[in-house]
Design an enzyme around this catalytic site. Structure first.
Site, PDB file in Angstrom:
ATOM      1  N   LYS A   3       1.558   8.484   8.273  1.00  0.00           N
ATOM      2  CA  LYS A   3       1.183   9.597   8.651  1.00  0.00           C
ATOM      3  C   LYS A   3       1.202   9.679  10.225  1.00  0.00           C
ATOM      4  CE  LYS A   3      -0.989  11.925   4.753  1.00  0.00           C
ATOM      5  NZ  LYS A   3      -2.228  12.561   4.340  1.00  0.00           N
ATOM      6  N   GLU A  47       0.833  -1.280  -0.074  1.00  0.00           N
ATOM      7  CA  GLU A  47      -0.106   0.046   0.051  1.00  0.00           C
ATOM      8  C   GLU A  47       0.936   1.274   0.045  1.00  0.00           C
ATOM      9  OE1 GLU A  47      -2.512   1.436  -0.562  1.00  0.00           O
ATOM     10  OE2 GLU A  47      -4.008   1.691   0.844  1.00  0.00           O
ATOM     11  N   ASP A  48       0.393   2.418  -0.460  1.00  0.00           N
ATOM     12  CA  ASP A  48       1.248   3.501  -0.677  1.00  0.00           C
ATOM     13  C   ASP A  48       1.245   4.087   0.645  1.00  0.00           C
ATOM     14  OD1 ASP A  48      -1.593   4.319  -0.369  1.00  0.00           O
ATOM     15  OD2 ASP A  48      -1.579   5.665  -2.123  1.00  0.00           O
ATOM     16  N   ILE A  49       0.143   4.393   1.479  1.00  0.00           N
ATOM     17  CA  ILE A  49       0.280   5.425   2.667  1.00  0.00           C
ATOM     18  C   ILE A  49      -0.858   5.015   3.661  1.00  0.00           C
ATOM     19  CG2 ILE A  49      -1.265   7.198   1.355  1.00  0.00           C
ATOM     20  CD1 ILE A  49       0.560   9.210   2.647  1.00  0.00           C
ATOM     21  N   ASP A 103      -3.256   6.393   6.382  1.00  0.00           N
ATOM     22  CA  ASP A 103      -3.595   7.715   6.929  1.00  0.00           C
ATOM     23  C   ASP A 103      -4.590   7.389   7.904  1.00  0.00           C
ATOM     24  OD1 ASP A 103      -4.595  10.466   7.439  1.00  0.00           O
ATOM     25  OD2 ASP A 103      -5.070  10.603   5.353  1.00  0.00           O
ATOM     26  N   SER A 104      -5.754   7.198   7.811  1.00  0.00           N
ATOM     27  CA  SER A 104      -6.635   6.725   8.855  1.00  0.00           C
ATOM     28  C   SER A 104      -6.650   5.293   9.324  1.00  0.00           C
ATOM     29  CB  SER A 104      -8.216   7.088   8.424  1.00  0.00           C
ATOM     30  OG  SER A 104      -8.604   5.894   7.495  1.00  0.00           O
ATOM     31  N   THR A 110      -8.403   1.806   4.807  1.00  0.00           N
ATOM     32  CA  THR A 110      -8.343   1.031   3.821  1.00  0.00           C
ATOM     33  C   THR A 110      -7.348  -0.182   4.217  1.00  0.00           C
ATOM     34  OG1 THR A 110      -8.057   3.021   2.660  1.00  0.00           O
ATOM     35  CG2 THR A 110      -7.170   1.262   1.451  1.00  0.00           C
TER      36      THR A 110
HETATM   37  P1  IMP Z   1      -6.620   5.725   4.895  1.00  0.00           P
HETATM   38  O1  IMP Z   1      -7.982   4.505   4.511  1.00  0.00           O
HETATM   39  O2  IMP Z   1      -7.504   6.886   5.622  1.00  0.00           O
HETATM   40  O3  IMP Z   1      -5.682   5.048   5.722  1.00  0.00           O
HETATM   41  O4  IMP Z   1      -6.198   6.320   3.697  1.00  0.00           O
HETATM   42  C1  IMP Z   1      -5.419   5.563   2.684  1.00  0.00           C
HETATM   43  C2  IMP Z   1      -5.506   5.731   1.364  1.00  0.00           C
HETATM   44  O5  IMP Z   1      -5.716   7.276   1.133  1.00  0.00           O
HETATM   45  C3  IMP Z   1      -4.279   5.782   0.698  1.00  0.00           C
HETATM   46  O6  IMP Z   1      -4.153   4.345  -0.107  1.00  0.00           O
HETATM   47  C4  IMP Z   1      -4.151   6.872  -0.341  1.00  0.00           C
HETATM   48  O7  IMP Z   1      -4.587   6.478  -1.540  1.00  0.00           O
HETATM   49  C5  IMP Z   1      -4.870   7.698   0.332  1.00  0.00           C
HETATM   50  N1  IMP Z   1      -4.131   9.021   0.874  1.00  0.00           N
HETATM   51  C6  IMP Z   1      -4.173   9.207   2.251  1.00  0.00           C
HETATM   52  N2  IMP Z   1      -3.381  10.232   2.343  1.00  0.00           N
HETATM   53  C7  IMP Z   1      -2.755  10.831   1.216  1.00  0.00           C
HETATM   54  C8  IMP Z   1      -1.861  11.791   0.789  1.00  0.00           C
HETATM   55  O8  IMP Z   1      -1.376  12.477   1.473  1.00  0.00           O
HETATM   56  N3  IMP Z   1      -1.580  11.758  -0.520  1.00  0.00           N
HETATM   57  C9  IMP Z   1      -2.261  10.735  -1.275  1.00  0.00           C
HETATM   58  N4  IMP Z   1      -3.163   9.838  -1.173  1.00  0.00           N
HETATM   59  C10 IMP Z   1      -3.448   9.774   0.216  1.00  0.00           C
HETATM   60 MG    MG Z   2      -4.347   4.219  -2.131  1.00  0.00          MG
END
Ligand code: IMP
Ligand code: MG
Length: 182
Positions: free
Chosen positions: A138, A106-108, A110-111, A114
């Site tokens: 993050k 996975e790229d990143i 955040d919460s 995903t």
């Molecule tokens: P989560 O589900 O909130 O952890 O978000 C994960 C997904 O949100 C990642 O797979 C990214 O596609 C997108 N995302 C979250 N933060 C960023 C960012 O700073 N830049 C680009 N994509 C992000």
């Molecule tokens: Mg993504």
């Protein structure tokens, strides 16, 4: 840093991870993974589209262990980069992962929504094992999300490049930079 010399594309504030540092870290992670899976012959590396496509390509090409590659596309954000809540599968895997050793790329983080969703969905398909490799964290994930291989911990800002986008732009930049979101 070479990227600092040149002017950044407009809207970008600063380089967070340089091309050189990405290359170095991807090599280190590939070495760790190759070592951990050296006795296995059925590893499947799963890239999460679209954000992980460049990281996935670079990482897989540096693995010294037998593996196949598959992809999944999920969405948790709207086109403008706004949070929309629920995670959806846009495209599922082509192959069964039952009894395979699965590594999600996975790229990143955040919460964490995903990756948690993917762990749940893929875990229910009875893989032999399930691990995660994430390029960026993050550090704000409220959910308990196990990351087995991590590239970099970065500040809580919106970043683009090396696969990551803002409204589909900037994915092919060779470095990771902070973008002004407004
Ligand atoms: P989560 O589900 O909130 O952890 O978000 C994960 C997904 O949100 C990642 O797979 C990214 O596609 C997108 N995302 C979250 N933060 C960023 C960012 O700073 N830049 C680009 N994509 C992000
Ligand atoms: Mg993504």
């Amino acid at each position: 840093m070479e990227e600092m010399m040149k002017e950044l594309p407009s809207g970008l504030l600063r380089v967070i991870v340089s091309k050189k540092d990405i290359k170095q870290r991807v090599g280190e992670i590939a070495e760790k993974i190759s070592n951990d899976y050296r006795d296995e012959d059925n590893l499947v590396v799963i890239g999460v589209l679209k954000g992980a496509f460049i990281f996935m390509a670079d990482l897989c090409r540096r693995l010294n262990v037998w593996h196949t590659a598959d992809f999944m596309a999920v969405s948790s954000y709207g086109l403008g980069g706004e949070e929309s809540g629920a995670v959806r599968i846009i495209m599922d895997l082509r192959e069964s992962i039952t009894d395979r050793h699965v590594l999600i790329v996975e790229d990143i983080l955040d919460s964490g929504a995903t990756l948690n969703y993917l762990m749940r969905i893929l875990g229910s398909r009875k893989p032999a094992s399930l691990r995660t490799c994430v390029l960026l964290d993050k550090g704000r994930s409220a959910i308990e999300t196990p990351v087995n291989y991590l590239g970099f911990t970065i500040p809580d800002v919106w970043v683009v490049g090396y696969g990551l986008d803002f409204a589909e732009e900037y994915r092919t930049l060779p470095y990771i930079a902070e973008i002004r979101k407004k």
